[in-house]
Scaffold this motif. Structure first.
Motif, PDB file in Angstrom:
ATOM      1  N   SER A 125       6.658  -3.535  -5.821  1.00  0.00           N
ATOM      2  CA  SER A 125       5.325  -3.054  -6.183  1.00  0.00           C
ATOM      3  C   SER A 125       4.378  -3.201  -5.001  1.00  0.00           C
ATOM      4  N   LEU A 126       3.634  -2.128  -4.699  1.00  0.00           N
ATOM      5  CA  LEU A 126       2.619  -2.154  -3.645  1.00  0.00           C
ATOM      6  C   LEU A 126       1.352  -1.522  -4.199  1.00  0.00           C
ATOM      7  N   ILE A 127       0.243  -2.244  -4.078  1.00  0.00           N
ATOM      8  CA  ILE A 127      -1.053  -1.770  -4.551  1.00  0.00           C
ATOM      9  C   ILE A 127      -2.051  -1.879  -3.403  1.00  0.00           C
ATOM     10  N   VAL A 128      -2.726  -0.777  -3.098  1.00  0.00           N
ATOM     11  CA  VAL A 128      -3.755  -0.755  -2.060  1.00  0.00           C
ATOM     12  C   VAL A 128      -5.002  -0.138  -2.686  1.00  0.00           C
ATOM     13  N   MET A 129      -6.109  -0.912  -2.711  1.00  0.00           N
ATOM     14  CA  MET A 129      -7.294  -0.449  -3.429  1.00  0.00           C
ATOM     15  C   MET A 129      -8.563  -0.703  -2.631  1.00  0.00           C
ATOM     16  N   ASP A 130      -9.425   0.325  -2.593  1.00  0.00           N
ATOM     17  CA  ASP A 130     -10.797   0.199  -2.096  1.00  0.00           C
ATOM     18  C   ASP A 130     -10.879  -0.277  -0.656  1.00  0.00           C
ATOM     19  N   CYS A 131     -10.017   0.254   0.195  1.00  0.00           N
ATOM     20  CA  CYS A 131     -10.104  -0.012   1.632  1.00  0.00           C
ATOM     21  C   CYS A 131     -10.823   1.188   2.250  1.00  0.00           C
ATOM     22  N   GLN A 132     -12.122   1.057   2.465  1.00  0.00           N
ATOM     23  CA  GLN A 132     -12.998   2.197   2.716  1.00  0.00           C
ATOM     24  C   GLN A 132     -12.680   2.978   3.984  1.00  0.00           C
ATOM     25  N   ASN A 133     -12.186   2.302   5.003  1.00  0.00           N
ATOM     26  CA  ASN A 133     -11.952   2.961   6.285  1.00  0.00           C
ATOM     27  C   ASN A 133     -10.491   3.310   6.526  1.00  0.00           C
ATOM     28  N   MET A 134      -9.690   3.268   5.475  1.00  0.00           N
ATOM     29  CA  MET A 134      -8.261   3.521   5.625  1.00  0.00           C
ATOM     30  C   MET A 134      -8.028   4.948   6.116  1.00  0.00           C
ATOM     31  N   MET A 151       0.587   2.139  -6.017  1.00  0.00           N
ATOM     32  CA  MET A 151      -0.718   2.520  -6.535  1.00  0.00           C
ATOM     33  C   MET A 151      -1.743   2.471  -5.408  1.00  0.00           C
ATOM     34  N   TYR A 152      -2.475   3.568  -5.271  1.00  0.00           N
ATOM     35  CA  TYR A 152      -3.497   3.641  -4.224  1.00  0.00           C
ATOM     36  C   TYR A 152      -4.795   4.150  -4.832  1.00  0.00           C
ATOM     37  N   ARG A 153      -5.917   3.547  -4.402  1.00  0.00           N
ATOM     38  CA  ARG A 153      -7.238   3.990  -4.833  1.00  0.00           C
ATOM     39  C   ARG A 153      -8.195   3.900  -3.665  1.00  0.00           C
ATOM     40  N   GLY A 154      -8.905   4.992  -3.396  1.00  0.00           N
ATOM     41  CA  GLY A 154      -9.868   4.989  -2.292  1.00  0.00           C
ATOM     42  C   GLY A 154      -9.963   6.352  -1.647  1.00  0.00           C
ATOM     43  N   VAL A 155     -10.249   6.357  -0.340  1.00  0.00           N
ATOM     44  CA  VAL A 155     -10.328   7.609   0.396  1.00  0.00           C
ATOM     45  C   VAL A 155      -8.920   8.143   0.636  1.00  0.00           C
ATOM     46  N   LEU A 156      -8.834   9.422   0.984  1.00  0.00           N
ATOM     47  CA  LEU A 156      -7.534  10.038   1.252  1.00  0.00           C
ATOM     48  C   LEU A 156      -7.130   9.780   2.697  1.00  0.00           C
ATOM     49  N   PRO A 157      -6.105   8.959   2.940  1.00  0.00           N
ATOM     50  CA  PRO A 157      -5.618   8.752   4.310  1.00  0.00           C
ATOM     51  C   PRO A 157      -4.432   9.678   4.587  1.00  0.00           C
ATOM     52  N   GLN A 158      -3.881   9.572   5.764  1.00  0.00           N
ATOM     53  CA  GLN A 158      -2.614  10.230   6.054  1.00  0.00           C
ATOM     54  C   GLN A 158      -1.484   9.325   5.570  1.00  0.00           C
ATOM     55  N   LEU A 167      -3.292  -5.325  -1.695  1.00  0.00           N
ATOM     56  CA  LEU A 167      -4.393  -5.428  -0.740  1.00  0.00           C
ATOM     57  C   LEU A 167      -5.618  -4.784  -1.365  1.00  0.00           C
ATOM     58  N   VAL A 168      -6.718  -5.551  -1.428  1.00  0.00           N
ATOM     59  CA  VAL A 168      -7.918  -5.088  -2.108  1.00  0.00           C
ATOM     60  C   VAL A 168      -9.131  -5.285  -1.209  1.00  0.00           C
ATOM     61  N   ASN A 169      -9.952  -4.239  -1.100  1.00  0.00           N
ATOM     62  CA  ASN A 169     -11.256  -4.323  -0.456  1.00  0.00           C
ATOM     63  C   ASN A 169     -11.182  -4.809   0.985  1.00  0.00           C
ATOM     64  N   CYS A 170     -10.174  -4.330   1.703  1.00  0.00           N
ATOM     65  CA  CYS A 170     -10.059  -4.681   3.123  1.00  0.00           C
ATOM     66  C   CYS A 170     -10.846  -3.619   3.904  1.00  0.00           C
ATOM     67  N   THR A 171     -12.138  -3.852   4.087  1.00  0.00           N
ATOM     68  CA  THR A 171     -13.065  -2.823   4.547  1.00  0.00           C
ATOM     69  C   THR A 171     -12.713  -2.278   5.919  1.00  0.00           C
ATOM     70  N   GLY A 172     -12.364  -3.119   6.854  1.00  0.00           N
ATOM     71  CA  GLY A 172     -12.127  -2.656   8.215  1.00  0.00           C
ATOM     72  C   GLY A 172     -10.724  -2.145   8.465  1.00  0.00           C
ATOM     73  N   LEU A 173      -9.856  -2.214   7.468  1.00  0.00           N
ATOM     74  CA  LEU A 173      -8.463  -1.818   7.671  1.00  0.00           C
ATOM     75  C   LEU A 173      -8.360  -0.308   7.859  1.00  0.00           C
ATOM     76  N   GLN A 174      -7.808   0.102   8.997  1.00  0.00           N
ATOM     77  CA  GLN A 174      -7.658   1.526   9.295  1.00  0.00           C
ATOM     78  C   GLN A 174      -6.220   2.014   9.145  1.00  0.00           C
ATOM     79  N   CYS A 175      -5.278   1.249   9.672  1.00  0.00           N
ATOM     80  CA  CYS A 175      -3.875   1.654   9.637  1.00  0.00           C
ATOM     81  C   CYS A 175      -3.039   0.545   9.009  1.00  0.00           C
ATOM     82  N   LEU A 176      -2.269   0.903   8.017  1.00  0.00           N
ATOM     83  CA  LEU A 176      -1.388  -0.052   7.352  1.00  0.00           C
ATOM     84  C   LEU A 176       0.045   0.412   7.536  1.00  0.00           C
TER      85      LEU A 176
END
Length: 749
Positions: free
Chosen positions: A206-215, A229-236, A187-196
């Motif tokens: 393999s799971l990759i989550v990148m650049d989801c700004q509101n996560m 692999m995760y890249r972006g803000v620090l979520p819970q 999942l890449v650049n999913c801007t509005g995604l808050q909870c996954l």
């Protein structure tokens, strides 16, 4: 193909239709890479475009995905024999479109590869972004459910979702809930995604989550997951059932975002990925000092799992950590009455046996042995108080230094021979499994107690005695697995008798006692640091020869320089001994100064070290200066006390010596002559380092006077010191030698 001198590019000569057909059989990722080959190849990988506009009515805004979408997308994935690129539009009929409901239109590109891979890209549309949650439940369905979807996504292996929006919040879970063969999800650049929330009990690896700004929250359960692999803000994070994870990337480059920083959550995250082999981690996360923010009770529990030596080492971290390593205190006051006569009875054995009943945490016990409280004042010298510290790695430290009774001389006899089966069975619950024992400041009151407690430690591997002031005679007889013995700073010791067939390391520091080493053929590492001189013992050359003969097979040796000087002065001729140090690879010579007798005696000793590779010479003026007495002997080494030319001519070649380090040099004549001797005789020398008392280090080169200026060019910092006849110079070139240290350096501090 090559014909003559010409290279024929047969592939590029094919028509575009055939090239597209060839590229279509490649996995999508490899097919895209062909675009860099040339201008012509830029678009050959691109699948055919098909635009489909279909309408679901106005209920698209409510995310009600019906069977029409399933059927059309099912046809889209009907075959995997070529790349396809579809453009799908979901929204109101064109005639009913207006600016007021533009946010309800969903347009996305669907790219399919031949290797059962699907890429969905929702970034083409310009809908208004709203926050949303995404829940993918890929657990195994019933047979009926699986049968209905087998024609659509059941065989999908790779799924890549880019810029998913709130309009696809329900569509994505509905479409892919039965992808039982899915191995890779991105999942890449999913801007509005808050909870996954992803729940998988099948083969997702393999799971990759990148650049989801509101996560803000990621919940994951995937028993077969290997890469996350995760890249972006620090979520819970809530990672459950990820025991197979071996590769993790936690790139929190955008900081903590708007979520509340929770130390407990982060520790839980780190614990869940503690088995990984490859890890990427943001440095700022470690800078937060997550460990120190924990409560003291938890920190004590963490430290309790460390070996005692490492646990004590944590005390230097900060003021708060100084006492965290210390185990719980338990005070036991019991009375033996006849303790002054050293009659240790079963009561001591039972209590100490309980003390070592388990090794699941550090413990610190304070034990008092003496008279009833009412009679303490009259016979205070018969009271024994000691601290017993136990570590998790089957180690025990007994410290008798707390009590300040009058010191009396005593002997200590430890016999660790194999007992009979009955005796071993009786003590198996107490010290039978002990591996490491350290005794500090043992007094005469423990003369009988210590042997009684530890006579059946059949698994003991390491024994250390420190600062036992009144100890005069130490006798240790071991026929089991003792590998290391250390005796340090026992001021009154006069005699050491040792029999240990498996002993590998013996280190001694203090006055020179009489040694009786028997059955120590496995010894490979010995330290004889007689920094306090001969003490009150009479210097016996024959006994010292016996000591050197018993350790002649060692590979590492530390030796006091004054001892070699005394031996040579008393008439010993090293070259005539019936033994040599044929296995010695590293020698550390320590003393307070180098003068002519010490220089020449070292030269004599090196003649019986034919395979020596490393030589460390340590001169410390703070050490006690041991003056050599006058010996009534008229024979000694043939060249001893002669001029330097005679010494140099009689010294043998050091064919294997590669490294020499001399610490504390002040460039006195005898020091320079020793340096010259080693440079001359060490024909395989790779490096000679000298260090001043101020801890400045240089590499030494011997340069003829005519070449000094030429060799000095280009050197930033160097010093040239002339030899005695000024025929050559010693050139000192600055060099860092902090990593070049003798094996016993820590012991002699």
């Amino acid at each position: 193909m090559i014909m003559g001198d010409k290279k024929l590019d047969l592939i590029s000569n094919l028509p575009d239709e055939i090239l597209r057909r060839i590229v279509s059989f490649l996995p999508l990722k490899l097919a895209v890479r062909t675009s860099i080959l040339s201008t012509r190849w830029r678009s050959l990988w691109m699948p055919s475009h098909v635009n489909l506009d279909f309408h679901l009515g106005y209920d698209i805004a409510h995310h009600e995905i019906n069977e029409e979408v399933m059927q059309i997308i099912g046809k889209f994935l009907g075959s995997y024999n070529a790349h396809k690129l579809w453009r799908l539009y979901l929204g109101p009929p064109e005639i009913e479109k207006s600016s007021s409901i533009a946010e309800d239109e969903l347009t996305f590109l669907a790219t399919m590869g031949v290797d059962k891979e699907l890429h969905l890209d929702f970034s083409e549309g310009r809908q208004m972004r709203s926050n949303f949650n995404l829940n993918l439940d890929l657990t195994c369905p019933g047979l009926g459910s699986h049968a209905t979807t087998s024609g659509s996504f059941a065989s999908l292996k790779t799924l890549h979702l880019r810029s998913v929006t709130h309009l696809a919040e329900n569509m994505a879970p509905t479409l892919f809930s039965n992808c039982q063969l899915l191995e890779s999800l991105k999942l890449v650049n999913c801007t509005g995604l808050q909870c996954l929330d992803i729940n998988v009990d099948t083969g997702l690896k393999s799971l990759i989550v990148m650049d989801c700004q509101n996560m803000a929250d990621i919940t994951l359960s995937a028993p077969n997951l290997q890469t996350f692999m995760y890249r972006g803000v620090l979520p819970q994070f809530h990672l459950k059932n990820v025991s197979c994870l071996v590769d993790a990337m936690l790139d929190f480059r955008d900081g903590p975002g708007d979520s509340h920083f929770d130390c407990e959550d982060l520790l839980s995250l780190l614990a869940s990925i503690s088995n990984v082999e490859i890890l990427t981690l943001s440095g700022w996360l470690l800078q937060l000092d997550l460990i120190s923010s924990l409560p003291d009770d938890i920190l004590r529990r963490v430290v309790s799992f460390l070996p005692l030596k490492l646990a004590v080492g944590t005390s230097i971290l900060s003021t708060r950590w100084q006492s965290l390593w210390m185990p719980s205190h338990v005070n036991l006051d019991f009375n033996l009455g006849n303790i002054a006569r050293h009659e240790t009875n079963k009561e001591v054995m039972q209590i100490i046996g309980k003390f070592l009943g388990s090794y699941n945490a550090h413990k610190l016990w304070r034990l008092y042995l003496g008279h009833p409280q009412s009679g303490k004042s009259s016979r205070a010298e018969d009271e024994l108080t000691f601290l017993a510290t136990m570590g998790v790695d089957k180690e025990l430290h007994l410290d008798f230094s707390e009590c300040q009774q009058l010191t009396r001389n005593f002997n200590l006899n430890l016999e660790l021979s194999c007992p009979d089966l009955g005796s071993h069975a009786k003590t198996s619950g107490s010290f039978a499994s002990l591996k490491t024992l350290q005794l500090r400041s043992v007094t005469h009151l423990a003369e009988n107690m210590v042997p009684t407690l530890f006579s059946n430690c059949q698994l003991l591997e390491s024994l250390k005695l420190v600062n036992c002031t009144g100890l005069q005679c130490l006798e240790i007889s071991v026929d089991t697995g003792l590998k290391s013995l250390i005796v340090m700073d026992c001021q009154n010791i006069a005699d050491i008798t040792l029999s240990a067939p498996k002993l590998q390391t013996f280190k001694y520091r203090g006055v020179l006692p009489q040694f009786h080493l028997k059955n120590v053929s496995c010894l490979v590492d010995a330290m004889l640091d007689f920094r306090d001189g001969p003490g009150y013992n009479q210097f016996d050359c024959e006994e010292l020869l016996s000591l050197l003969a018993s350790i002649a097979n060692v590979e590492i040796l530390t030796l006091s320089g004054w001892l070699l000087q005394w031996l040579c002065s008393s008439g010993m001729i090293f070259s005539r001994l019936d033994f040599q140090f044929n296995n010695l690879k590293e020698l550390w010579w320590i003393d307070s100064l180098i003068d002519r007798p010490k220089r020449d005696s070292l030269s004599c000793f090196l003649n019986i070290c034919p395979l020596l590779e490393k030589l460390f010479i340590d001169i410390d003026q703070k050490r006690k200066c041991i003056d050599c007495p006058f010996f009534h002997h008229y024979w000694h080494e043939p060249h001893l006390w002669m001029d330097y030319t005679a010494v140099r001519s009689c010294a043998l070649q050091l064919n294997h010596l590669k490294i020499v380090k001399m610490v504390g040099l002040t460039n006195k004549e005898d020091e320079l002559l020793l340096m010259d001797l080693l440079l001359c005789k060490a024909i395989s020398l790779k490096s000679m380092i000298v260090t001043s008392p101020e801890n400045h280090s240089w590499r030494v080169l011997k340069i003829p006077g005519s070449q000094l200026k030429q060799t000095s060019r280009g050197q930033r910092k160097h010093i040239a010191i002339a030899s005695q006849g000024k025929e050559y110079f010693y050139e000192y070139i600055e060099e860092d030698s902090s990593r070049l240290c003798p094996a016993h350096e820590q012991m002699c501090l």
